[in-house]
Motif scaffolding. Structure first.
Motif, mmCIF file in Angstrom:
data_model
loop_
_atom_site.group_PDB
_atom_site.id
_atom_site.type_symbol
_atom_site.label_atom_id
_atom_site.label_comp_id
_atom_site.label_asym_id
_atom_site.label_seq_id
_atom_site.Cartn_x
_atom_site.Cartn_y
_atom_site.Cartn_z
ATOM 1 N N UNK A 129 0.666 -1.449 0.227
ATOM 2 C CA UNK A 129 0.132 0.244 0.538
ATOM 3 C C UNK A 129 0.545 0.963 -0.282
ATOM 4 N N UNK A 130 0.285 2.372 -0.494
ATOM 5 C CA UNK A 130 1.128 3.670 -0.780
ATOM 6 C C UNK A 130 1.018 4.135 0.841
ATOM 7 N N UNK A 131 2.075 4.818 1.068
ATOM 8 C CA UNK A 131 2.445 5.399 2.574
ATOM 9 C C UNK A 131 2.492 6.943 2.527
ATOM 10 N N UNK A 132 1.117 7.337 3.219
ATOM 11 C CA UNK A 132 1.135 8.564 2.964
ATOM 12 C C UNK A 132 1.175 9.096 4.471
ATOM 13 N N UNK A 133 2.217 10.670 4.321
ATOM 14 C CA UNK A 133 1.471 11.070 5.856
ATOM 15 C C UNK A 133 1.097 12.888 5.765
ATOM 16 N N UNK A 134 0.320 13.063 6.536
ATOM 17 C CA UNK A 134 -0.832 13.991 7.104
ATOM 18 C C UNK A 134 -0.482 14.736 8.021
ATOM 19 N N UNK A 135 -0.603 16.741 7.259
ATOM 20 C CA UNK A 135 -0.519 17.029 7.944
ATOM 21 C C UNK A 135 -1.717 18.199 8.386
ATOM 22 N N UNK A 136 -1.855 18.423 8.953
ATOM 23 C CA UNK A 136 -3.724 19.693 9.488
ATOM 24 C C UNK A 136 -3.575 20.153 10.761
ATOM 25 N N UNK A 137 -3.354 21.441 10.861
ATOM 26 C CA UNK A 137 -3.731 21.572 12.499
ATOM 27 C C UNK A 137 -5.247 21.219 12.544
ATOM 28 N N UNK A 188 0.196 11.230 10.615
ATOM 29 C CA UNK A 188 -0.465 12.024 11.023
ATOM 30 C C UNK A 188 -0.324 13.061 12.228
ATOM 31 N N UNK A 189 0.679 14.674 11.663
ATOM 32 C CA UNK A 189 0.637 14.903 12.022
ATOM 33 C C UNK A 189 -0.017 16.838 12.167
ATOM 34 N N UNK A 190 -0.030 17.554 13.768
ATOM 35 C CA UNK A 190 -0.676 19.133 13.317
ATOM 36 C C UNK A 190 0.547 20.032 13.482
#
Length: 230
Positions: free
Chosen positions: A17-25, A47-49
């Motif tokens: 599976x594709x590895x995804x990193x998420x960034x959102x406040x 997943x990072x703020x």
């Protein structure tokens, strides 16, 4: 933005599976995106703020993603700056911006920063990401007709090691590209600049090599995205 429908389809590059990193406040948005993407077979590795943490985990972490999906409005630095920092040091990770604001407002800046696309955070965002992530995982722009470049080409423009070497077009190359951009034919360009058509072609070939473009149409897209003809 509170439910995710399970899906048996797995989006992957090769066998994994594709590895995804998420960034959102927003914590709620992060959790919702993580659940929704995972339900479609995408491996959300983190997943990072915090935008600073996101850059460190993208470039130096244990779980380096193939694609980073980042909001534009963040805490310490903007998503545009985050994208530029990643692209400055990496030529393969795909970057997709997402925003609740008008995408046109950020599109040019994000393209110059090296992203592969920008999506509207509307009711179709998950469906749009499911389509966009596999393209970005291969470093490709998510819309071939948009202002975004592939990851490797964008890296050459953003990387400090490329400063002063990319896009340094001669006066003749610039003049010819400007006329091509106005849809003149090669013969018309030659007549206007008092050149032989073969000389025009020679200048264009040199410009293409400098820009890393496969043809003059891609050269014009690169010039437009990085404002090289202004």
């Amino acid at each position: 933005m509170c439910s995710a429908t399970p899906n048996r389809n797995t989006h992957h590059t090769g066998q994994t599976p594709i590895r995804v990193g998420l960034v959102d406040n927003d914590d709620c948005v992060l959790q919702w995106l993580r659940m929704a993407l995972r339900s479609h077979g995408i491996n959300v590795v983190w997943a990072e703020k915090n935008s600073g943490n996101a850059i460190q985990r993208t470039l130096f972490g244990m779980d380096i993603p193939q694609v980073v999906v980042t909001d534009i409005v963040l805490d310490l630095i903007s998503g545009v700056r985050l994208c530029e920092e990643i692209r400055r040091h990496n030529s393969t990770i795909g970057i997709i911006g997402i925003t609740s604001y008008t995408t046109k407002h950020y599109e040019k800046a994000l393209a110059r920063a090296g992203a592969q696309g920008l999506l509207d955070k509307n009711h179709t965002i998950i469906a749009d990401l499911i389509k966009a992530i596999p393209l970005a995982a291969h470093g490709l722009p998510i819309d071939q007709n948009g202002p975004f470049l592939d990851a490797q080409t964008a890296h050459r423009f953003v990387s400090p090691s490329s400063a002063g070497t990319i896009g340094k077009l001669s006066a003749a190359e610039t003049a010819i590209l400007r006329l091509y951009d106005r849809h003149y034919s090669t013969q018309e360009v030659a007549d206007l600049l008092d050149m032989n058509p073969r000389t025009v072609s020679t200048h264009i070939s040199r410009a293409m090599r400098k820009l890393g473009a496969k043809d003059r149409y891609e050269a014009l897209r690169i010039c437009s995205r990085y404002q090289l003809l202004n």
